[in-house]
Write a protein that holds these residues in place. Structure first.
Motif, PDB file in Angstrom:
ATOM      1  N   ILE A 176      42.274  36.267  43.833  1.00  9.29           N
ATOM      2  CA  ILE A 176      40.990  36.899  44.144  1.00  9.29           C
ATOM      3  C   ILE A 176      40.211  37.004  42.844  1.00  9.29           C
ATOM      4  CG2 ILE A 176      39.853  38.962  45.045  1.00  9.29           C
ATOM      5  CD1 ILE A 176      42.587  39.641  46.411  1.00  9.29           C
ATOM      6  N   ASP A 177      38.959  36.593  42.863  1.00 12.21           N
ATOM      7  CA  ASP A 177      38.141  36.635  41.656  1.00 12.21           C
ATOM      8  C   ASP A 177      36.675  36.601  42.050  1.00 12.21           C
ATOM      9  OD1 ASP A 177      37.481  36.664  38.957  1.00 12.21           O
ATOM     10  OD2 ASP A 177      38.677  34.899  38.458  1.00 12.21           O
ATOM     11  N   SER A 187      30.381  37.170  36.103  1.00 14.01           N
ATOM     12  CA  SER A 187      31.319  37.625  35.073  1.00 14.01           C
ATOM     13  C   SER A 187      32.779  37.507  35.479  1.00 14.01           C
ATOM     14  CB  SER A 187      31.007  39.069  34.630  1.00 14.01           C
ATOM     15  OG  SER A 187      31.767  39.405  33.488  1.00 14.01           O
ATOM     16  N   GLY A 188      33.057  36.718  36.519  1.00 10.18           N
ATOM     17  CA  GLY A 188      34.435  36.461  36.903  1.00 10.18           C
ATOM     18  C   GLY A 188      34.952  35.222  36.197  1.00 10.18           C
ATOM     19  N   SER A 189      36.177  34.866  36.488  1.00  8.83           N
ATOM     20  CA  SER A 189      36.756  33.650  35.910  1.00  8.83           C
ATOM     21  C   SER A 189      36.929  32.559  36.971  1.00  8.83           C
ATOM     22  CB  SER A 189      38.089  33.966  35.229  1.00  8.83           C
ATOM     23  OG  SER A 189      38.979  34.598  36.130  1.00  8.83           O
ATOM     24  N   LYS A 241      38.894  32.062  39.436  1.00  8.49           N
ATOM     25  CA  LYS A 241      40.261  31.582  39.694  1.00  8.49           C
ATOM     26  C   LYS A 241      40.595  31.562  41.177  1.00  8.49           C
ATOM     27  CE  LYS A 241      42.127  33.163  35.306  1.00  8.49           C
ATOM     28  NZ  LYS A 241      42.900  34.221  34.649  1.00  8.49           N
ATOM     29  N   GLY A 242      39.762  32.184  41.979  1.00  6.13           N
ATOM     30  CA  GLY A 242      39.993  32.239  43.412  1.00  6.13           C
ATOM     31  C   GLY A 242      38.736  32.693  44.109  1.00  6.13           C
ATOM     32  N   PRO A 243      38.776  32.739  45.440  1.00  5.26           N
ATOM     33  CA  PRO A 243      37.617  33.206  46.189  1.00  5.26           C
ATOM     34  C   PRO A 243      37.355  34.695  45.951  1.00  5.26           C
ATOM     35  CG  PRO A 243      39.450  32.666  47.668  1.00  5.26           C
ATOM     36  CD  PRO A 243      39.887  32.347  46.283  1.00  5.26           C
ATOM     37  N   SER A 244      36.110  35.092  46.183  1.00  9.27           N
ATOM     38  CA  SER A 244      35.745  36.503  46.053  1.00  9.27           C
ATOM     39  C   SER A 244      36.279  37.279  47.260  1.00  9.27           C
ATOM     40  CB  SER A 244      34.223  36.642  45.983  1.00  9.27           C
ATOM     41  OG  SER A 244      33.645  36.390  47.255  1.00  9.27           O
ATOM     42  N   PRO A 245      36.363  38.604  47.151  1.00 11.08           N
ATOM     43  CA  PRO A 245      36.786  39.396  48.310  1.00 11.08           C
ATOM     44  C   PRO A 245      35.907  39.159  49.542  1.00 11.08           C
ATOM     45  CG  PRO A 245      36.883  40.731  46.336  1.00 11.08           C
ATOM     46  CD  PRO A 245      36.218  39.437  45.943  1.00 11.08           C
ATOM     47  N   ALA A 246      34.597  38.995  49.327  1.00 11.27           N
ATOM     48  CA  ALA A 246      33.700  38.754  50.466  1.00 11.27           C
ATOM     49  C   ALA A 246      34.024  37.413  51.126  1.00 11.27           C
ATOM     50  CB  ALA A 246      32.244  38.791  50.012  1.00 11.27           C
ATOM     51  N   GLU A 247      34.325  36.393  50.314  1.00 12.37           N
ATOM     52  CA  GLU A 247      34.692  35.090  50.870  1.00 12.37           C
ATOM     53  C   GLU A 247      36.020  35.167  51.619  1.00 12.37           C
ATOM     54  OE1 GLU A 247      32.673  32.062  47.648  1.00 12.37           O
ATOM     55  OE2 GLU A 247      34.454  33.207  47.039  1.00 12.37           O
ATOM     56  N   LEU A 248      36.948  35.962  51.113  1.00 10.08           N
ATOM     57  CA  LEU A 248      38.227  36.132  51.803  1.00 10.08           C
ATOM     58  C   LEU A 248      38.044  36.866  53.130  1.00 10.08           C
ATOM     59  CD1 LEU A 248      40.556  36.936  48.787  1.00 10.08           C
ATOM     60  CD2 LEU A 248      40.583  34.877  50.206  1.00 10.08           C
ATOM     61  N   LYS A 308      44.650  41.819  37.505  1.00  9.13           N
ATOM     62  CA  LYS A 308      45.211  41.017  36.415  1.00  9.13           C
ATOM     63  C   LYS A 308      44.297  40.961  35.192  1.00  9.13           C
ATOM     64  CE  LYS A 308      48.931  39.731  38.564  1.00  9.13           C
ATOM     65  NZ  LYS A 308      50.256  40.036  38.071  1.00  9.13           N
ATOM     66  N   GLY A 309      43.080  41.497  35.288  1.00 11.52           N
ATOM     67  CA  GLY A 309      42.136  41.481  34.177  1.00 11.52           C
ATOM     68  C   GLY A 309      40.786  40.959  34.620  1.00 11.52           C
ATOM     69  N   GLY A 310      39.725  41.500  34.032  1.00 11.40           N
ATOM     70  CA  GLY A 310      38.376  41.118  34.453  1.00 11.40           C
ATOM     71  C   GLY A 310      38.205  41.424  35.923  1.00 11.40           C
ATOM     72  N   PHE A 311      37.685  40.483  36.665  1.00 14.76           N
ATOM     73  CA  PHE A 311      37.568  40.643  38.117  1.00 14.76           C
ATOM     74  C   PHE A 311      38.687  39.914  38.857  1.00 14.76           C
ATOM     75  CE2 PHE A 311      32.751  41.255  37.628  1.00 14.76           C
ATOM     76  CZ  PHE A 311      32.893  42.628  37.586  1.00 14.76           C
ATOM     77  N   TYR A 312      39.690  39.437  38.118  1.00 12.97           N
ATOM     78  CA  TYR A 312      40.776  38.661  38.707  1.00 12.97           C
ATOM     79  C   TYR A 312      41.898  39.582  39.188  1.00 12.97           C
ATOM     80  CZ  TYR A 312      44.734  35.410  38.927  1.00 12.97           C
ATOM     81  OH  TYR A 312      45.830  34.694  39.335  1.00 12.97           O
ATOM     82  N   ALA A 313      42.364  39.329  40.405  1.00 10.82           N
ATOM     83  CA  ALA A 313      43.474  40.079  40.986  1.00 10.82           C
ATOM     84  C   ALA A 313      44.282  39.121  41.856  1.00 10.82           C
ATOM     85  CB  ALA A 313      42.955  41.249  41.822  1.00 10.82           C
TER      86      ALA A 313
END
Length: 171
Positions: free
Chosen positions: A54-55, A61-63, A65-72, A37-42
């Motif tokens: 996912i962010d 440099s993320g926004s 908006k959600g947990p990181s892939p590693a946290e998920l 969706k932009g930046g590191f946000y998906a």
């Protein structure tokens, strides 16, 4: 209906009996579609559920908006292990009053950023189970051991799972 821990054990027992006679029916597929969706946000779309955000955190440099892939990934492990504990406990007739599974690990971002050689992923993950149950310690140890043994996510993490990739150009 036989319910314990919110699980209808009769449903699970019927599935087991069905798979004994039809093992091919026990093989099931899963999928997720992730759109950037932009930046590191998906956003990940899984079935008919709300999108999973996912962010990366602000400091990376993320926004945020959600947990990181590693946290998920750690959450998927904890979720799978909790389901494995509850399924095992329910089939054994053990009531669980509460359960918390904490999964943690460290990543070396120096490797991710190309500053040194090594594994950019987790080298190890620690899992702690906190259980409130009338079961004795031996039964709880058996539950945790069985959950670790049968967890698809844990088994996927511990084995060399082949990940295949293809790409297509979006025109």
């Amino acid at each position: 209906m036989t319910k314990i821990n919110g699980v209808d054990t009769k449903v699970i027992e019927n599935i087991v009996e069905n798979f004994k006679g039809n093992p091919e029916e026990g093989i099931t597929g899963y999928s997720s579609s992730v759109k950037w969706k932009g930046g590191f946000y998906a956003e990940a779309q899984v079935g008919d559920h709300k999108p999973v955000l996912i962010d990366e955190p602000d400091w990376f440099s993320g926004s945020d908006k959600g947990p990181s892939p590693a946290e998920l990934l750690l959450s998927a492990l904890g979720g799978c292990l909790s389901i494995s504990v509850i399924a095992t406990a329910s089939l054994m007739g053990i009531k669980v009053n509460s359960l918390e599974v904490n999964a943690s690990g460290q990543l070396d971002l120096n490797v991710l950023l190309g500053l040194k050689e090594g594994n950019p992923g987790f080298n190890e993950v620690d899992v702690q189970f906190t259980v409130d149950s009338e079961a004795d310690d031996k039964q709880l140890e058996e539950l945790v051991s069985k959950a670790m043994e049968i967890s698809p996510v844990r088994n996927s993490l511990e084995r060399n799972v082949q990940v295949n990739s293809t790409f297509k150009r979006n025109k």
